[in-house]
Design a protein around this motif. Structure first.
Motif, PDB file in Angstrom:
ATOM      1  N   ARG A 260       0.843  -1.191   0.000  1.00 22.71           N
ATOM      2  CA  ARG A 260       0.000   0.000   0.000  1.00 22.71           C
ATOM      3  C   ARG A 260       0.877   1.240   0.000  1.00 22.71           C
ATOM      4  NH1 ARG A 260      -5.408  -0.513   0.911  1.00 22.71           N
ATOM      5  NH2 ARG A 260      -6.161  -2.489   1.752  1.00 22.71           N
ATOM      6  N   ALA A 261       0.311   2.299  -0.568  1.00 24.38           N
ATOM      7  CA  ALA A 261       0.913   3.623  -0.461  1.00 24.38           C
ATOM      8  C   ALA A 261      -0.118   4.528   0.199  1.00 24.38           C
ATOM      9  CB  ALA A 261       1.289   4.155  -1.833  1.00 24.38           C
ATOM     10  N   LEU A 262       0.260   5.124   1.317  1.00 27.73           N
ATOM     11  CA  LEU A 262      -0.638   6.012   2.058  1.00 27.73           C
ATOM     12  C   LEU A 262      -0.125   7.444   1.965  1.00 27.73           C
ATOM     13  CD1 LEU A 262      -1.151   4.000   5.383  1.00 27.73           C
ATOM     14  CD2 LEU A 262      -2.454   3.826   3.257  1.00 27.73           C
ATOM     15  N   PHE A 263      -1.072   8.375   1.822  1.00 31.06           N
ATOM     16  CA  PHE A 263      -0.734   9.793   1.787  1.00 31.06           C
ATOM     17  C   PHE A 263      -1.645  10.507   2.785  1.00 31.06           C
ATOM     18  CE2 PHE A 263       0.192   7.913  -2.317  1.00 31.06           C
ATOM     19  CZ  PHE A 263       1.521   8.296  -2.511  1.00 31.06           C
ATOM     20  N   ALA A 264      -1.027  11.183   3.744  1.00 29.85           N
ATOM     21  CA  ALA A 264      -1.796  11.799   4.826  1.00 29.85           C
ATOM     22  C   ALA A 264      -1.341  13.234   5.047  1.00 29.85           C
ATOM     23  CB  ALA A 264      -1.634  10.989   6.112  1.00 29.85           C
ATOM     24  N   ALA A 265      -2.278  14.066   5.475  1.00 32.04           N
ATOM     25  CA  ALA A 265      -1.990  15.467   5.801  1.00 32.04           C
ATOM     26  C   ALA A 265      -3.057  15.968   6.761  1.00 32.04           C
ATOM     27  CB  ALA A 265      -1.962  16.325   4.535  1.00 32.04           C
ATOM     28  N   ASP A 266      -2.694  16.918   7.591  1.00 34.74           N
ATOM     29  CA  ASP A 266      -3.649  17.556   8.509  1.00 34.74           C
ATOM     30  C   ASP A 266      -4.385  16.538   9.378  1.00 34.74           C
ATOM     31  OD1 ASP A 266      -2.993  20.022   7.321  1.00 34.74           O
ATOM     32  OD2 ASP A 266      -4.500  19.701   5.765  1.00 34.74           O
ATOM     33  N   GLY A 267      -3.684  15.493   9.804  1.00 35.14           N
ATOM     34  CA  GLY A 267      -4.294  14.518  10.689  1.00 35.14           C
ATOM     35  C   GLY A 267      -5.274  13.575  10.018  1.00 35.14           C
ATOM     36  N   GLU A 268      -5.160  13.390   8.691  1.00 35.32           N
ATOM     37  CA  GLU A 268      -6.103  12.530   7.971  1.00 35.32           C
ATOM     38  C   GLU A 268      -5.391  11.790   6.837  1.00 35.32           C
ATOM     39  OE1 GLU A 268     -10.205  12.919   5.303  1.00 35.32           O
ATOM     40  OE2 GLU A 268      -9.293  14.692   6.225  1.00 35.32           O
ATOM     41  N   VAL A 269      -5.699  10.515   6.678  1.00 36.53           N
ATOM     42  CA  VAL A 269      -5.217   9.762   5.524  1.00 36.53           C
ATOM     43  C   VAL A 269      -6.110  10.133   4.339  1.00 36.53           C
ATOM     44  CG1 VAL A 269      -4.864   7.473   4.509  1.00 36.53           C
ATOM     45  CG2 VAL A 269      -4.284   7.880   6.914  1.00 36.53           C
ATOM     46  N   VAL A 270      -5.525  10.815   3.378  1.00 39.81           N
ATOM     47  CA  VAL A 270      -6.291  11.344   2.251  1.00 39.81           C
ATOM     48  C   VAL A 270      -6.423  10.314   1.136  1.00 39.81           C
ATOM     49  CG1 VAL A 270      -6.366  13.184   0.515  1.00 39.81           C
ATOM     50  CG2 VAL A 270      -5.531  13.674   2.823  1.00 39.81           C
ATOM     51  N   LEU A 271      -5.403   9.475   0.952  1.00 40.23           N
ATOM     52  CA  LEU A 271      -5.427   8.519  -0.156  1.00 40.23           C
ATOM     53  C   LEU A 271      -4.704   7.250   0.255  1.00 40.23           C
ATOM     54  CD1 LEU A 271      -6.199   8.040  -3.159  1.00 40.23           C
ATOM     55  CD2 LEU A 271      -3.952   8.970  -3.780  1.00 40.23           C
ATOM     56  N   ASP A 272      -5.332   6.111  -0.060  1.00 42.76           N
ATOM     57  CA  ASP A 272      -4.767   4.783   0.187  1.00 42.76           C
ATOM     58  C   ASP A 272      -4.750   4.054  -1.148  1.00 42.76           C
ATOM     59  OD1 ASP A 272      -4.264   2.130   0.784  1.00 42.76           O
ATOM     60  OD2 ASP A 272      -5.646   2.033   2.473  1.00 42.76           O
ATOM     61  N   VAL A 273      -3.555   3.801  -1.663  1.00 43.15           N
ATOM     62  CA  VAL A 273      -3.413   3.177  -2.984  1.00 43.15           C
ATOM     63  C   VAL A 273      -2.954   1.731  -2.810  1.00 43.15           C
ATOM     64  CG1 VAL A 273      -2.291   3.295  -5.239  1.00 43.15           C
ATOM     65  CG2 VAL A 273      -2.783   5.411  -3.982  1.00 43.15           C
ATOM     66  N   PRO A 274      -3.773   0.733  -3.184  1.00 38.43           N
ATOM     67  CA  PRO A 274      -3.315  -0.662  -3.129  1.00 38.43           C
ATOM     68  C   PRO A 274      -2.276  -0.919  -4.214  1.00 38.43           C
ATOM     69  CG  PRO A 274      -5.498  -0.532  -4.118  1.00 38.43           C
ATOM     70  CD  PRO A 274      -5.169   0.849  -3.654  1.00 38.43           C
ATOM     71  N   LEU A 275      -1.252  -1.678  -3.868  1.00 40.33           N
ATOM     72  CA  LEU A 275      -0.160  -1.971  -4.781  1.00 40.33           C
ATOM     73  C   LEU A 275      -0.147  -3.458  -5.111  1.00 40.33           C
ATOM     74  CD1 LEU A 275       2.631   0.066  -2.937  1.00 40.33           C
ATOM     75  CD2 LEU A 275       1.180   0.838  -4.836  1.00 40.33           C
ATOM     76  N   ALA A 276       0.117  -3.773  -6.365  1.00 42.47           N
ATOM     77  CA  ALA A 276       0.159  -5.173  -6.785  1.00 42.47           C
ATOM     78  C   ALA A 276       1.465  -5.842  -6.386  1.00 42.47           C
ATOM     79  CB  ALA A 276      -0.035  -5.272  -8.298  1.00 42.47           C
ATOM     80  N   ASP A 277       2.493  -5.062  -6.079  1.00 40.50           N
ATOM     81  CA  ASP A 277       3.788  -5.597  -5.640  1.00 40.50           C
ATOM     82  C   ASP A 277       4.138  -5.027  -4.274  1.00 40.50           C
ATOM     83  OD1 ASP A 277       4.348  -7.125  -7.966  1.00 40.50           O
ATOM     84  OD2 ASP A 277       4.897  -5.280  -9.016  1.00 40.50           O
ATOM     85  N   SER A 278       4.902  -5.789  -3.517  1.00 39.15           N
ATOM     86  CA  SER A 278       5.337  -5.326  -2.205  1.00 39.15           C
ATOM     87  C   SER A 278       6.555  -4.425  -2.359  1.00 39.15           C
ATOM     88  CB  SER A 278       5.701  -6.516  -1.317  1.00 39.15           C
ATOM     89  OG  SER A 278       4.588  -7.366  -1.135  1.00 39.15           O
ATOM     90  N   PRO A 279       6.537  -3.241  -1.766  1.00 49.11           N
ATOM     91  CA  PRO A 279       7.749  -2.417  -1.763  1.00 49.11           C
ATOM     92  C   PRO A 279       8.879  -3.163  -1.061  1.00 49.11           C
ATOM     93  CG  PRO A 279       5.830  -1.138  -1.092  1.00 49.11           C
ATOM     94  CD  PRO A 279       5.409  -2.566  -1.121  1.00 49.11           C
ATOM     95  N   PRO A 280      10.118  -2.977  -1.508  1.00 53.57           N
ATOM     96  CA  PRO A 280      11.226  -3.728  -0.905  1.00 53.57           C
ATOM     97  C   PRO A 280      11.517  -3.335   0.538  1.00 53.57           C
ATOM     98  CG  PRO A 280      12.038  -2.083  -2.466  1.00 53.57           C
ATOM     99  CD  PRO A 280      10.549  -2.133  -2.624  1.00 53.57           C
ATOM    100  N   ASP A 281      11.115  -2.134   0.941  1.00 60.33           N
ATOM    101  CA  ASP A 281      11.368  -1.680   2.305  1.00 60.33           C
ATOM    102  C   ASP A 281      10.288  -0.670   2.680  1.00 60.33           C
ATOM    103  OD1 ASP A 281      12.588  -1.333   4.735  1.00 60.33           O
ATOM    104  OD2 ASP A 281      14.141   0.026   4.004  1.00 60.33           O
ATOM    105  N   VAL A 282      10.204  -0.385   3.970  1.00 62.47           N
ATOM    106  CA  VAL A 282       9.282   0.646   4.433  1.00 62.47           C
ATOM    107  C   VAL A 282       9.878   2.008   4.092  1.00 62.47           C
ATOM    108  CG1 VAL A 282       8.121   1.652   6.413  1.00 62.47           C
ATOM    109  CG2 VAL A 282       8.491  -0.817   6.311  1.00 62.47           C
TER     110      VAL A 282
END
Length: 380
Positions: A74-96
């Protein structure tokens, strides 16, 4: 890649927390491993300077993810105390990866999403109509059926062996042709609202070809035909191959348009389809691409892994068109506090705002110098 899914990121000025992490649960110790990854992501955000409410929002969002059925990443994008966008990913990122920056760190998404089959609208076509499904991340969601005109058992009755046989067959053929037109018309109406990026036609060769031929040209460009039933691992493999082939052709077309557009000034080139493209309809290098993005000229943003330009900083402001190669550019636009961001992040924001697409050029293919270029909507 259609960037419309990034539109929610345009409504806030930031700063932004961006997290890319593995969310798969395929191993025996998946729950414990996920807890460690989630904790590491939030800790890295805090270490980067993210505010407490935004860190808490990311922590709560990760804790609320379902125990089963999670995508590999997943890719999460947050601002102002809120998660604005959660993008599911078909591949696992190699690291956090966790960043706290003026803009969302969207650059890595191209590499994480590029090989993935996008959301597809699948139409299983026969002579009676079509069954529709939306297909994404290996799962299909039924969208209903499209039915053609009904006549004499939907065209399955054995034709009579007398002098009326020709008329019977003619009416069956006419009914089938009308059905193909009805299905094509329904797909054309549904496409803009489907959220899909590829139209897949399955079923008999003749039936799906009849539907394909009746689609509007712009929909034919994103349509593929596949044999077999739209279920199972075999279909997944055929779909992945079809998407790779479709994407490869599209990238080749864009690169050809790019090379043509940055040709010798004053020269012209006739493409394979007979159209003449004037140099100036493409941009290469940070100054030229930034200038085009500022004027909403982008049709396609070209990025290549390994290039140095996508990671170089540019100056930005609150609006997507606030772009410049130095601070003075932003001052002239009236931006009081310009900030720096990687060129890829700033240009992806600008491309999203003007409904341009973004393409990751494979490393093995000769791409734009420095790894950054653009095909423009009109010549510069």
């Amino acid at each position: 890649m259609d960037l419309a899914f990034l539109t929610p990121l345009l409504d806030r000025t930031g700063p932004w927390a961006s997290v890319h992490l593995d969310t798969s649960r395929a191993t025996e110790d998946a729950a414990r491993r996920r807890a460690l990854i989630d904790r590491a992501a939030v800790q890295r955000l805090a270490d980067a300077g993210a505010d407490g409410p935004t860190c808490a929002a990311v922590r709560e969002h990760l804790a609320g993810m379902p125990a089963a059925g999670s995508p590999p990443g997943r890719a999460l994008f947050a601002a102002d105390g809120e998660v604005v966008l959660d993008v599911p990913l078909a591949d696992s990122p190699p690291d956090v990866a966790a960043t706290w920056a003026p803009l969302p760190h969207t650059g890595p998404l191209l590499g994480l999403l590029d090989d993935a089959v996008p959301a597809c609208l699948v139409a299983a076509v026969d002579r009676t109509g079509a069954d529709l499904r939306r297909y994404e991340l290996g799962r299909g969601e039924p969208l209903g059926t499209v039915e053609g005109p009904q006549w004499q058992g939907r065209g399955h009755r054995a034709p009579p062996a007398d002098r009326y046989e020709w008329h019977y067959r003619h009416r069956v053929e006419d009914t089938w042709e009308r059905t193909a037109g009805i299905v094509a018309e329904h797909l054309a109406r549904s496409w803009p609202h489907s959220g899909a990026h590829l139209l897949v036609l399955t079923g008999g060769t003749r039936e799906r070809r009849a539907v394909h031929d009746r689609l509007p040209p712009q929909l034919q460009d994103v349509a593929v035909e596949l044999d077999g039933e739209p279920t199972g691992d075999a279909f997944d493999r055929r779909l992945a191959e079809a998407w790779a082939d479709h994407r490869g052709r599209h990238v080749a077309e864009l690169l050809d348009a790019f090379r043509t557009g940055v040709g010798r000034p004053g020269g012209h080139r006739t493409d394979g389809d007979g159209t003449e493209t004037a140099p100036g309809s493409a941009a290469q290098g940070i100054p030229a691409v930034v200038s085009a993005a500022r004027q909403h000229q982008l049709a396609a943003l070209l990025l290549q892994a390994g290039g140095h330009d996508p990671e170089r900083p540019v100056w930005t402001g609150p609006e997507p068109e606030h772009l410049g190669v130095d601070r003075a550019d932003l001052r002239r636009m009236g931006v009081r506090h310009p900030v720096q961001a990687p060129a890829a992040d700033a240009l992806l924001r600008a491309a999203t705002a003007c409904a341009a697409e973004a393409v990751l050029v494979p490393e093995a293919v000769p791409g734009p110098p420095g790894g950054l270029g653009a095909v423009l909507r009109w010549p510069a």
